[in-house]
Write a protein that holds these residues in place. Sequence first.
Motif, PDB file in Angstrom:
ATOM      1  N   ASN A  55       1.085  -1.350   0.136  1.00  9.30           N
ATOM      2  CA  ASN A  55       0.163  -0.142  -0.141  1.00  9.30           C
ATOM      3  C   ASN A  55       0.900   1.655   0.049  1.00  9.30           C
ATOM      4  O   ASN A  55       2.443   1.248   0.843  1.00  9.30           O
ATOM      5  N   ILE A  63      -6.789   3.819   5.679  1.00  6.94           N
ATOM      6  CA  ILE A  63      -7.859   3.525   5.186  1.00  6.94           C
ATOM      7  C   ILE A  63      -8.156   2.811   7.049  1.00  6.94           C
ATOM      8  O   ILE A  63      -8.480   3.057   7.693  1.00  6.94           O
ATOM      9  N   THR A  78       3.600  -6.391   9.364  1.00  8.23           N
ATOM     10  CA  THR A  78       4.061  -5.135   8.317  1.00  8.23           C
ATOM     11  C   THR A  78       5.557  -4.493   8.150  1.00  8.23           C
ATOM     12  O   THR A  78       5.470  -3.898   8.813  1.00  8.23           O
ATOM     13  N   LEU A 120       4.507   3.221  13.671  1.00  6.07           N
ATOM     14  CA  LEU A 120       4.721   2.202  13.373  1.00  6.07           C
ATOM     15  C   LEU A 120       5.959   2.972  12.629  1.00  6.07           C
ATOM     16  O   LEU A 120       5.563   3.751  12.237  1.00  6.07           O
ATOM     17  N   HIS A 138      -8.870  -1.965  12.839  1.00  6.39           N
ATOM     18  CA  HIS A 138      -7.854  -1.484  12.857  1.00  6.39           C
ATOM     19  C   HIS A 138      -7.786  -0.566  11.855  1.00  6.39           C
ATOM     20  O   HIS A 138      -8.585  -0.939  10.384  1.00  6.39           O
ATOM     21  N   ILE A 140      -6.359   3.483   9.712  1.00 13.02           N
ATOM     22  CA  ILE A 140      -5.510   5.200   9.487  1.00 13.02           C
ATOM     23  C   ILE A 140      -6.214   5.827   9.484  1.00 13.02           C
ATOM     24  O   ILE A 140      -6.693   6.471   8.080  1.00 13.02           O
TER      25      ILE A 140
HETATM   26  O1  LIG Z   1      -1.096  -0.280   5.959  1.00 14.29           O
HETATM   27  C1  LIG Z   1      -0.654  -0.814   6.643  1.00 14.29           C
HETATM   28  O2  LIG Z   1       0.465  -0.394   7.608  1.00 14.29           O
HETATM   29  C2  LIG Z   1      -2.325  -1.489   7.415  1.00 14.29           C
HETATM   30  C3  LIG Z   1      -3.279  -2.110   5.347  1.00 14.29           C
HETATM   31  C4  LIG Z   1      -4.025  -3.237   6.026  1.00 14.29           C
HETATM   32  O3  LIG Z   1      -5.030  -2.403   7.793  1.00 14.29           O
HETATM   33  C5  LIG Z   1      -4.510  -3.004   4.873  1.00 14.29           C
HETATM   34  O4  LIG Z   1      -4.547  -3.239   3.166  1.00 14.29           O
HETATM   35  O5  LIG Z   1      -5.480  -3.709   5.246  1.00 14.29           O
END
Ligand SMILES: O=C(O)CCC(=O)C(=O)O
Length: 194
Positions: A55, A63, A78, A120, A138, A140
């Motif tokens: 990503n 996200i 990750t 992170l 989770h 962001i």
């Molecule tokens: O980019 C990240 O650290 C999290 C990505 C994520 O949660 C996802 O793609 O499902």
Amino acid sequence: MKKNTFGDRFTQHQNQSGPICPTDAFRTGWLETYCEKIAELKVFEDKVPNHVLVNEYEAGQGIMPHVDGSLYYPTVTTISLRSHTLLDFYKPLQSSESGDGTSQIHSTSLEERYMQSLLLEPRSLVIVRDDMYKVYLHGIAECKSDIMTDKVANIDLCETANIGDNLKRTTRVSLTIRYVPKILKAKLMFGKKR
Ligand SMILES: O=C(O)CCC(=O)C(=O)O
Ligand SMILES: [Fe+2]
């Protein structure tokens, strides 16, 4: 946010809008080396990870809170590159049985369901497993900077930040590295949405 998936020893590309991670990283075995290093930590028992999601987030992109689903081994690792980010964790929606046997979902705001975050750092590896992966959501947040508070659960372990700091985000690339059992990989390759 751009997404790219590499499965089946990283040769299978999905959801592509053009490779965002230099394919050389895959050809030269750079990624494979890191998958093997992660395997040495025994986080996937005796398995070597075989699935990588890349990503790319511009500052201000994020996200939505989500769970990744049951297709994967209940552990996700990750690697963060370039920028830091804050990974936020939320409690799932609560439901309860009513007298007539039907279940009722209690609507609570995301703010109320927020639990804590992990910072992170660039070049860090984070391992999320069990309930943190399967039960809690989770996400962001879509913001360009992050203020460090006591809600950042790993702040004492971080070398690049202290409580009170305001960290500006830049472009971040994340490599989400997992082990997907073979039988389930077929589903992913036929484009099943997560
Ligand atoms: O980019 C990240 O650290 C999290 C990505 C994520 O949660 C996802 O793609 O499902
Ligand atoms: Fe996720």
